[in-house]
Design an enzyme around this catalytic site. Structure first.
Site, PDB file in Angstrom:
ATOM      1  N   SER A 252       0.862  -1.170   0.000  1.00 52.48           N
ATOM      2  CA  SER A 252       0.000   0.000   0.000  1.00 52.48           C
ATOM      3  C   SER A 252       0.902   1.224   0.000  1.00 52.48           C
ATOM      4  O   SER A 252       2.118   1.116   0.165  1.00 52.48           O
ATOM      5  CB  SER A 252      -0.909  -0.004   1.231  1.00 52.48           C
ATOM      6  N   ARG A 253       0.332   2.400  -0.186  1.00 48.93           N
ATOM      7  CA  ARG A 253       1.130   3.626  -0.121  1.00 48.93           C
ATOM      8  C   ARG A 253       1.398   4.046   1.330  1.00 48.93           C
ATOM      9  O   ARG A 253       2.099   5.029   1.565  1.00 48.93           O
ATOM     10  CB  ARG A 253       0.426   4.752  -0.875  1.00 48.93           C
TER      11      ARG A 253
ATOM     12  N   LYS B 168      -8.871  -6.207 -15.115  1.00 46.83           N
ATOM     13  CA  LYS B 168      -9.521  -5.568 -16.254  1.00 46.83           C
ATOM     14  C   LYS B 168     -10.016  -4.179 -15.851  1.00 46.83           C
ATOM     15  O   LYS B 168     -10.284  -3.939 -14.668  1.00 46.83           O
ATOM     16  CB  LYS B 168     -10.652  -6.449 -16.787  1.00 46.83           C
TER      17      LYS B 168
END
Length: 329
Positions: A35-36, A96
């Protein structure tokens, strides 16, 4: 290498589908999440019992603890982080839509070739036995000459506020979110690129298409009609009509193993035939497909050439709707 060690590149909600699939696979293991924010990554790792948590995407891509990554970021970030993962020597399963421009697709393919790492779009419905049987029947000519395809996918968007699907700059909109499935389905049935497309959209206050309808015309006077929406109760269905019969599918894109899921063949002569399939996790199918490519050097079910074509069709449809005219391909 006898197992593929997976890293999740983001803590997106869709991960909840892939995590059980990786753990159920014979040759994969879930090794890490990124994660950031380190605190958020660690909390997610604790929740899902993932061994390692990284506080940045870059840190995970630099780690030797990961062989393959699942990119489940918002649509506009798919190309950037897929390319960065490939350049770091990681195999990639990208959610997608693969990308939102053909130019991005070409850059992703080039990065895969340069790194010699496997790359695939996560179109889980393609890996279900139902879809595979349909493809086999089409190839064998069981339905005769295909004339018409219709496919629809929609649901009622109840959490539109602060939803990345509703942000134009993030590649939002119904076509990219659920419409890409009917496009992919039409391409699977018809093969090759269409001659022209004609799209119509309803734009919401958010600036993204929230309803979309299209006619896709292929050579030989063959047509596909597709639609998608954020404003209807859940709807997913498809029909393929050929010269010697037709097939209807009640759950062509998800929930394919649900009790009410039916694939029915209506021959030109004779009684309808309902096809039954054992329960199958389509997410497991896409995971094991990547394992086969990485470990056994097998060709992937959804080829990059196929992915490029349906992204090209999607962009042509959006251009058609925006310019209110037919677009030739």
């Amino acid at each position: 290498m006898d197992k593929v060690r997976w890293g999740l590149l983001s803590t997106a909600n869709i991960n909840r589908r892939l995590i059980p699939a990786i753990r159920a696979s014979k040759r994969g293991e879930l090794a890490a999440v990124a994660s950031r924010d380190q605190v958020k990554a660690q909390a997610y790792a604790d929740q899902w019992q993932i061994p390692r948590a990284f506080g940045s995407y870059e840190e995970m891509l630099a780690s030797d603890a990961v062989d393959a990554v699942y990119v489940s970021l918002p649509n506009h970030l798919h190309a950037e982080w897929t390319i960065r993962a490939l350049q770091a020597g990681k195999h990639v399963l990208c959610e997608k839509p693969f990308a939102v421009t053909v130019e991005e697709v070409d850059q992703m393919i080039a990065a895969s070739r340069a790194s010699q790492c496997s790359l695939a779009e996560a179109f889980m419905y393609r890996h279900h036995p139902q879809t595979k049987i349909l493809a086999e029947w089409l190839k064998s000519g069981r339905l005769g000459e295909i004339r018409q395809v219709s496919a629809y996918f929609g649901f009622l968007m109840t959490n539109a506020q602060n939803n990345v699907r509703m942000v134009p700059e993030y590649g939002g909109g119904a076509l990219w979110d659920v419409g890409i499935y009917p496009i992919s389905f039409a391409q699977l049935v018809m093969g090759g690129l269409p001659e022209w497309v004609d799209g119509a959209q309803w734009m919401g206050d958010t600036g993204v298409d929230e309803d979309f309808a299209a006619l896709i015309h292929y050579s030989g006077n063959r047509n596909a009609q597709i639609g998608c929406s954020f404003h209807v109760p859940y709807q997913a269905h498809a029909e393929v009509i050929g010269s010697t019969g037709r097939i209807t599918l009640t759950h062509p894109f998800n929930n394919q193993s649900a009790p009410e899921s039916q694939m029915t063949f209506f021959p030109d002569k004779g009684d309808p035939q309902k096809l039954e399939f054992p329960e199958f996790n389509a997410y497991l199918g896409e995971v094991e497909d990547l394992h086969d490519a990485v470990l056994d050097h097998q060709p992937q079910l959804v080829t990059l050439e196929e992915t490029r074509k349906h992204i090209q069709v999607a962009n042509a449809l959006l251009q058609s709707a925006n310019e209110n005219k037919r677009i030739n391909l």
